[in-house]
Scaffold this motif. Structure first.
Motif, PDB file in Angstrom:
ATOM      1  N   ILE A 115      18.411  42.575  57.570  1.00 45.38           N
ATOM      2  CA  ILE A 115      19.648  42.571  58.239  1.00 45.38           C
ATOM      3  C   ILE A 115      19.988  41.000  59.580  1.00 45.38           C
ATOM      4  O   ILE A 115      21.935  40.944  59.412  1.00 45.38           O
ATOM      5  CB  ILE A 115      19.682  43.127  59.718  1.00 45.38           C
ATOM      6  N   GLN A 123      27.178  55.302  65.588  1.00 47.20           N
ATOM      7  CA  GLN A 123      25.992  54.819  66.196  1.00 47.20           C
ATOM      8  C   GLN A 123      26.326  54.095  67.679  1.00 47.20           C
ATOM      9  O   GLN A 123      24.913  54.279  69.046  1.00 47.20           O
ATOM     10  CB  GLN A 123      25.130  53.918  66.008  1.00 47.20           C
ATOM     11  N   ASN A 138      18.873  59.642  61.678  1.00 46.06           N
ATOM     12  CA  ASN A 138      19.566  59.245  60.664  1.00 46.06           C
ATOM     13  C   ASN A 138      18.156  57.946  59.900  1.00 46.06           C
ATOM     14  O   ASN A 138      18.243  58.071  59.308  1.00 46.06           O
ATOM     15  CB  ASN A 138      20.379  58.238  60.642  1.00 46.06           C
ATOM     16  N   HIS A 158      17.439  57.394  55.964  1.00 42.53           N
ATOM     17  CA  HIS A 158      17.642  56.001  55.747  1.00 42.53           C
ATOM     18  C   HIS A 158      16.619  55.683  54.944  1.00 42.53           C
ATOM     19  O   HIS A 158      16.203  54.231  54.141  1.00 42.53           O
ATOM     20  CB  HIS A 158      17.970  54.585  56.908  1.00 42.53           C
ATOM     21  N   ARG A 200      17.316  49.680  59.707  1.00 43.93           N
ATOM     22  CA  ARG A 200      18.996  49.615  58.861  1.00 43.93           C
ATOM     23  C   ARG A 200      18.569  48.040  58.629  1.00 43.93           C
ATOM     24  O   ARG A 200      17.910  47.272  58.542  1.00 43.93           O
ATOM     25  CB  ARG A 200      19.904  49.791  60.230  1.00 43.93           C
ATOM     26  N   ASP A 201      20.059  48.135  57.938  1.00 43.95           N
ATOM     27  CA  ASP A 201      20.286  46.375  57.005  1.00 43.95           C
ATOM     28  C   ASP A 201      21.472  46.424  56.781  1.00 43.95           C
ATOM     29  O   ASP A 201      21.938  45.243  55.940  1.00 43.95           O
ATOM     30  CB  ASP A 201      19.732  47.088  55.054  1.00 43.95           C
ATOM     31  N   ASP A 202      22.131  47.105  57.534  1.00 44.51           N
ATOM     32  CA  ASP A 202      23.510  46.876  57.959  1.00 44.51           C
ATOM     33  C   ASP A 202      23.923  45.664  59.163  1.00 44.51           C
ATOM     34  O   ASP A 202      23.401  46.704  60.141  1.00 44.51           O
ATOM     35  CB  ASP A 202      23.949  48.275  57.493  1.00 44.51           C
ATOM     36  N   TYR A 243      12.413  46.899  61.825  1.00 46.64           N
ATOM     37  CA  TYR A 243      12.553  48.695  62.932  1.00 46.64           C
ATOM     38  C   TYR A 243      11.705  48.106  64.525  1.00 46.64           C
ATOM     39  O   TYR A 243      13.174  48.645  65.461  1.00 46.64           O
ATOM     40  CB  TYR A 243      11.611  49.410  62.677  1.00 46.64           C
ATOM     41  N   ASP A 245      14.969  47.045  66.139  1.00 47.86           N
ATOM     42  CA  ASP A 245      16.371  48.134  65.673  1.00 47.86           C
ATOM     43  C   ASP A 245      16.388  48.442  66.985  1.00 47.86           C
ATOM     44  O   ASP A 245      17.625  48.709  67.863  1.00 47.86           O
ATOM     45  CB  ASP A 245      16.137  49.089  64.770  1.00 47.86           C
TER      46      ASP A 245
END
Length: 263
Positions: free
Chosen positions: A38, A56, A70, A74, A83-85, A163, A166
């Protein structure tokens, strides 16, 4: 018989080689590859999905559990819980910049001081605090919360540092709305020397930190291989006790703002 022995030895070598190669490859991996994906994609604006990131952020306030649903999708599609975005990071940077401009107007900061305040909020309040929180959550979850009966591989049954970051990111946004935006709007109220104003200001801080703690709990409890995630709610008890004691006459907003802005 010697031929069979040589074949067995050859097969054994073939079985060992991939494992040895993967371990040595992980050890020799460049430092840049160890940085969470990310962060490595922060400059790729064309690949960011800001529509999903906005969805989100809105549901983190309305129904945060839906955001963590989600996570399973993923994991199935990209084989990672994190998440990677980085679109949500860009949006949070923008939110903190707007908040910094608002606080700068209130405290009559010059333009350069306002920009400096924006960097403080982004780098210290969000990123630096996030690195510390993610590290603590990563260590605590993998040491205390892992299920001993998990038969999955190590990669599938451990909390990734990315994570954990995140989880901090998701928990930070409601915290931001409460203490960076709502407090700014209610600033003429929470700084007055009246008990009702003290109640409003201290309740804001109670709500902000309670939202963050609950967000951390939701994020880690969403992982199927963690148990006893309710332990993460334990800080709510001393938080509420401190809130009750503060109502005896300690205005949290006045003390925090005086320390933060030096006025």
């Amino acid at each position: 018989m010697p031929i069979r022995g040589r074949c067995f030895r050859c097969n054994l070598d073939m079985a060992i080689l991939p494992l040895t190669h993967s371990v040595s490859a992980a050890q020799n991996a460049p430092l840049s590859s160890r940085v969470p994906l990310i962060f490595r994609r922060l400059h790729r604006f064309q690949q960011m999905d800001f529509e999903v990131a906005l969805w989100q952020l809105s549901y983190l306030c309305l129904a945060p559990r839906r955001v963590y649903r989600n996570v399973y999708y993923h994991k199935q599609t990209k084989n990672t819980w994190a998440r990677d975005d980085p679109a949500i990071l860009i949006l949070l940077f923008g939110c903190l910049f707007v908040a910094a401009m608002g606080w700068s107007v209130v405290y009559s900061y010059a333009f350069l001081d306002a920009v400096r305040l924006a960097f403080v909020m982004i780098l210290r309040d969000f990123l630096f605090a996030g690195v510390i929180m993610a590290t603590l959550l990563h260590l605590f979850a993998n040491k205390v919360l892992l299920s001993p009966s998990s038969h999955s591989s190590l990669a599938d049954s451990s909390v990734e540092w990315a994570y954990a970051f995140d989880v901090h990111t998701n928990s930070f946004f409601p915290f931001y709305l409460t203490l960076y935006i709502a407090q700014l709007i209610l600033l003429p109220v929470v700084t007055k020397d009246k008990w009702v104003c003290l109640l409003v200001g201290n309740t804001l801080y109670l709500a902000g930190f309670a939202q963050y703690i609950y967000g951390v709990y939701l994020g880690l409890s969403a992982l199927p291989f963690l148990i006893r995630a309710e332990i993460l709610l334990a800080p709510l008890l001393p938080l509420f006790a401190s809130y009750v004691v503060s109502l005896l006459g300690f205005n949290i907003a006045n003390h925090v703002l005086r320390t933060y802005f030096g006025s």
